[in-house]
Each structure stands twice: as structure tokens, then as C-alpha cells.
Design a protein around this motif. Structure first.
Motif, PDB file in Angstrom:
ATOM      1  N   LYS A  15       0.844  -1.195   0.000  1.00 39.07           N
ATOM      2  CA  LYS A  15       0.000   0.000   0.000  1.00 39.07           C
ATOM      3  C   LYS A  15       0.884   1.252   0.000  1.00 39.07           C
ATOM      4  O   LYS A  15       0.636   2.197  -0.747  1.00 39.07           O
ATOM      5  CB  LYS A  15      -0.914  -0.017   1.225  1.00 39.07           C
ATOM      6  N   LEU A  16       1.922   1.244   0.821  1.00 40.02           N
ATOM      7  CA  LEU A  16       2.811   2.395   0.883  1.00 40.02           C
ATOM      8  C   LEU A  16       3.545   2.603  -0.441  1.00 40.02           C
ATOM      9  O   LEU A  16       3.753   3.738  -0.870  1.00 40.02           O
ATOM     10  CB  LEU A  16       3.803   2.249   2.038  1.00 40.02           C
ATOM     11  N   LYS A  17       3.910   1.521  -1.096  1.00 39.38           N
ATOM     12  CA  LYS A  17       4.552   1.638  -2.412  1.00 39.38           C
ATOM     13  C   LYS A  17       3.612   2.282  -3.423  1.00 39.38           C
ATOM     14  O   LYS A  17       4.022   3.129  -4.212  1.00 39.38           O
ATOM     15  CB  LYS A  17       4.972   0.256  -2.933  1.00 39.38           C
ATOM     16  N   ARG A  18       2.352   1.864  -3.401  1.00 36.58           N
ATOM     17  CA  ARG A  18       1.370   2.428  -4.332  1.00 36.58           C
ATOM     18  C   ARG A  18       1.151   3.907  -4.064  1.00 36.58           C
ATOM     19  O   ARG A  18       1.071   4.713  -4.990  1.00 36.58           O
ATOM     20  CB  ARG A  18       0.043   1.676  -4.237  1.00 36.58           C
ATOM     21  N   VAL A  19       1.059   4.276  -2.786  1.00 37.22           N
ATOM     22  CA  VAL A  19       0.844   5.675  -2.412  1.00 37.22           C
ATOM     23  C   VAL A  19       2.047   6.515  -2.847  1.00 37.22           C
ATOM     24  O   VAL A  19       1.889   7.605  -3.399  1.00 37.22           O
ATOM     25  CB  VAL A  19       0.585   5.796  -0.893  1.00 37.22           C
ATOM     26  N   PHE A  20       3.257   6.002  -2.632  1.00 41.21           N
ATOM     27  CA  PHE A  20       4.470   6.698  -3.050  1.00 41.21           C
ATOM     28  C   PHE A  20       4.460   6.904  -4.567  1.00 41.21           C
ATOM     29  O   PHE A  20       4.760   7.997  -5.062  1.00 41.21           O
ATOM     30  CB  PHE A  20       5.702   5.897  -2.632  1.00 41.21           C
ATOM     31  N   ALA A  21       4.106   5.853  -5.301  1.00 43.64           N
ATOM     32  CA  ALA A  21       4.074   5.933  -6.769  1.00 43.64           C
ATOM     33  C   ALA A  21       3.047   6.957  -7.242  1.00 43.64           C
ATOM     34  O   ALA A  21       3.301   7.686  -8.209  1.00 43.64           O
ATOM     35  CB  ALA A  21       3.765   4.561  -7.361  1.00 43.64           C
ATOM     36  N   GLN A  22       1.901   7.034  -6.576  1.00 36.87           N
ATOM     37  CA  GLN A  22       0.894   8.037  -6.935  1.00 36.87           C
ATOM     38  C   GLN A  22       1.444   9.444  -6.739  1.00 36.87           C
ATOM     39  O   GLN A  22       1.244  10.325  -7.574  1.00 36.87           O
ATOM     40  CB  GLN A  22      -0.368   7.866  -6.084  1.00 36.87           C
ATOM     41  N   GLY A  23       2.138   9.659  -5.635  1.00 38.75           N
ATOM     42  CA  GLY A  23       2.745  10.956  -5.377  1.00 38.75           C
ATOM     43  C   GLY A  23       3.823  11.292  -6.399  1.00 38.75           C
ATOM     44  O   GLY A  23       3.922  12.428  -6.865  1.00 38.75           O
ATOM     45  N   PHE A  24       4.616  10.292  -6.761  1.00 38.92           N
ATOM     46  CA  PHE A  24       5.669  10.482  -7.757  1.00 38.92           C
ATOM     47  C   PHE A  24       5.068  10.930  -9.087  1.00 38.92           C
ATOM     48  O   PHE A  24       5.537  11.886  -9.703  1.00 38.92           O
ATOM     49  CB  PHE A  24       6.466   9.192  -7.936  1.00 38.92           C
ATOM     50  N   LYS A  25       4.011  10.252  -9.506  1.00 44.54           N
ATOM     51  CA  LYS A  25       3.354  10.603 -10.770  1.00 44.54           C
ATOM     52  C   LYS A  25       2.811  12.026 -10.733  1.00 44.54           C
ATOM     53  O   LYS A  25       2.915  12.770 -11.708  1.00 44.54           O
ATOM     54  CB  LYS A  25       2.222   9.617 -11.073  1.00 44.54           C
ATOM     55  N   ALA A  26       2.233  12.406  -9.603  1.00 45.49           N
ATOM     56  CA  ALA A  26       1.697  13.761  -9.467  1.00 45.49           C
ATOM     57  C   ALA A  26       2.834  14.787  -9.546  1.00 45.49           C
ATOM     58  O   ALA A  26       2.675  15.837 -10.173  1.00 45.49           O
ATOM     59  CB  ALA A  26       0.947  13.909  -8.142  1.00 45.49           C
ATOM     60  N   GLY A  27       3.969  14.493  -8.938  1.00 45.15           N
ATOM     61  CA  GLY A  27       5.110  15.399  -8.982  1.00 45.15           C
ATOM     62  C   GLY A  27       5.664  15.567 -10.387  1.00 45.15           C
ATOM     63  O   GLY A  27       5.974  16.670 -10.820  1.00 45.15           O
ATOM     64  N   VAL A  28       5.764  14.469 -11.116  1.00 46.01           N
ATOM     65  CA  VAL A  28       6.266  14.516 -12.488  1.00 46.01           C
ATOM     66  C   VAL A  28       5.315  15.308 -13.385  1.00 46.01           C
ATOM     67  O   VAL A  28       5.753  16.032 -14.279  1.00 46.01           O
ATOM     68  CB  VAL A  28       6.491  13.089 -13.035  1.00 46.01           C
ATOM     69  N   LYS A  29       4.024  15.193 -13.112  1.00 47.23           N
ATOM     70  CA  LYS A  29       3.033  15.920 -13.911  1.00 47.23           C
ATOM     71  C   LYS A  29       2.976  17.410 -13.562  1.00 47.23           C
ATOM     72  O   LYS A  29       2.296  18.175 -14.217  1.00 47.23           O
ATOM     73  CB  LYS A  29       1.642  15.316 -13.708  1.00 47.23           C
ATOM     74  N   GLY A  30       3.690  17.803 -12.493  1.00 48.93           N
ATOM     75  CA  GLY A  30       3.740  19.212 -12.123  1.00 48.93           C
ATOM     76  C   GLY A  30       2.629  19.662 -11.194  1.00 48.93           C
ATOM     77  O   GLY A  30       2.432  20.854 -10.983  1.00 48.93           O
ATOM     78  N   LYS A  31       1.904  18.722 -10.623  1.00 52.96           N
ATOM     79  CA  LYS A  31       0.841  19.085  -9.688  1.00 52.96           C
ATOM     80  C   LYS A  31       1.440  19.591  -8.381  1.00 52.96           C
ATOM     81  O   LYS A  31       2.557  19.246  -8.035  1.00 52.96           O
ATOM     82  CB  LYS A  31      -0.066  17.897  -9.415  1.00 52.96           C
ATOM     83  N   THR A  32       0.691  20.421  -7.673  1.00 51.77           N
ATOM     84  CA  THR A  32       1.173  20.934  -6.399  1.00 51.77           C
ATOM     85  C   THR A  32       0.914  19.908  -5.300  1.00 51.77           C
ATOM     86  O   THR A  32       0.098  18.998  -5.457  1.00 51.77           O
ATOM     87  CB  THR A  32       0.471  22.249  -6.020  1.00 51.77           C
ATOM     88  N   SER A  33       1.575  20.103  -4.181  1.00 48.54           N
ATOM     89  CA  SER A  33       1.439  19.164  -3.069  1.00 48.54           C
ATOM     90  C   SER A  33       0.041  19.212  -2.452  1.00 48.54           C
ATOM     91  O   SER A  33      -0.352  18.290  -1.744  1.00 48.54           O
ATOM     92  CB  SER A  33       2.491  19.441  -2.008  1.00 48.54           C
ATOM     93  N   THR A  34      -0.713  20.250  -2.730  1.00 47.16           N
ATOM     94  CA  THR A  34      -2.076  20.335  -2.196  1.00 47.16           C
ATOM     95  C   THR A  34      -3.010  19.310  -2.834  1.00 47.16           C
ATOM     96  O   THR A  34      -4.117  19.114  -2.349  1.00 47.16           O
ATOM     97  CB  THR A  34      -2.663  21.748  -2.390  1.00 47.16           C
ATOM     98  N   PHE A  35      -2.567  18.657  -3.904  1.00 46.47           N
ATOM     99  CA  PHE A  35      -3.369  17.618  -4.539  1.00 46.47           C
ATOM    100  C   PHE A  35      -3.309  16.290  -3.784  1.00 46.47           C
ATOM    101  O   PHE A  35      -3.950  15.327  -4.185  1.00 46.47           O
ATOM    102  CB  PHE A  35      -2.917  17.387  -5.986  1.00 46.47           C
ATOM    103  N   CYS A  36      -2.524  16.239  -2.710  1.00 48.31           N
ATOM    104  CA  CYS A  36      -2.422  15.005  -1.934  1.00 48.31           C
ATOM    105  C   CYS A  36      -3.801  14.615  -1.408  1.00 48.31           C
ATOM    106  O   CYS A  36      -4.439  15.385  -0.694  1.00 48.31           O
ATOM    107  CB  CYS A  36      -1.455  15.183  -0.764  1.00 48.31           C
ATOM    108  N   PRO A  37      -4.275  13.412  -1.751  1.00 46.61           N
ATOM    109  CA  PRO A  37      -5.626  13.007  -1.362  1.00 46.61           C
ATOM    110  C   PRO A  37      -5.721  12.369   0.029  1.00 46.61           C
ATOM    111  O   PRO A  37      -6.798  11.964   0.438  1.00 46.61           O
ATOM    112  CB  PRO A  37      -5.991  11.975  -2.432  1.00 46.61           C
ATOM    113  N   TYR A  38      -4.614  12.292   0.759  1.00 43.82           N
ATOM    114  CA  TYR A  38      -4.599  11.553   2.019  1.00 43.82           C
ATOM    115  C   TYR A  38      -4.580  12.472   3.228  1.00 43.82           C
ATOM    116  O   TYR A  38      -3.898  13.489   3.235  1.00 43.82           O
ATOM    117  CB  TYR A  38      -3.399  10.609   2.082  1.00 43.82           C
TER     118      TYR A  38
END
Length: 66
Positions: A15-38
């Protein structure tokens, strides 16, 4: 360690790996940290760690393209 305990730890780690990967993808796409859904502190921390690495990789890629 009992068999059931090993399975629980593996599930949590996955689960932690998946959450990390989701954050990584958001960072690469240029999204801000406020998009964190957790809201959960552990999951949020893991997502933000992935986001930071994604941002660093994106910035490095942009730098190398110059």
C-alpha cells in the motif's frame, strides 16, 4: 513471526509503495502538493515523499534538456 503477521506487513508495504508511486506521478506531472488526497499522516507522508522525488526528477529532466 507467524504467517498472518508476515502477510499483514506485506500488504501494508505494498500500500505504501502504491501511495508513493501516486505521489511520484503527481510530482512529475507538475501538480502541487495540495493535490495530496490523504489525511492519514503515514499515507500523506509517503505520498509527499513520492511527490518530492517526482518534482526533483522532473526538474532534472528539464535541466538536462537545456
Amino acid at each position: 513471526m507467524r504467517q498472518g503477521e508476515l502477510g499483514m506487513k506485506r500488504k501494508k508495504r505494498d500500500k505504501l509503495k502504491r501511495v508513493f508511486a501516486q505521489g511520484f506521478k503527481a510530482g512529475v506531472k507538475g501538480k502541487t502538493s495540495t493535490f495530496c488526497p490523504y489525511i492519514n499522516l503515514i499515507l500523506r507522508s509517503e505520498w509527499l515523499g513520492g511527490w518530492r522525488e517526482g518534482r526533483q526528477d522532473k526538474n532534472l529532466y528539464m535541466y538536462l534538456r537545456l
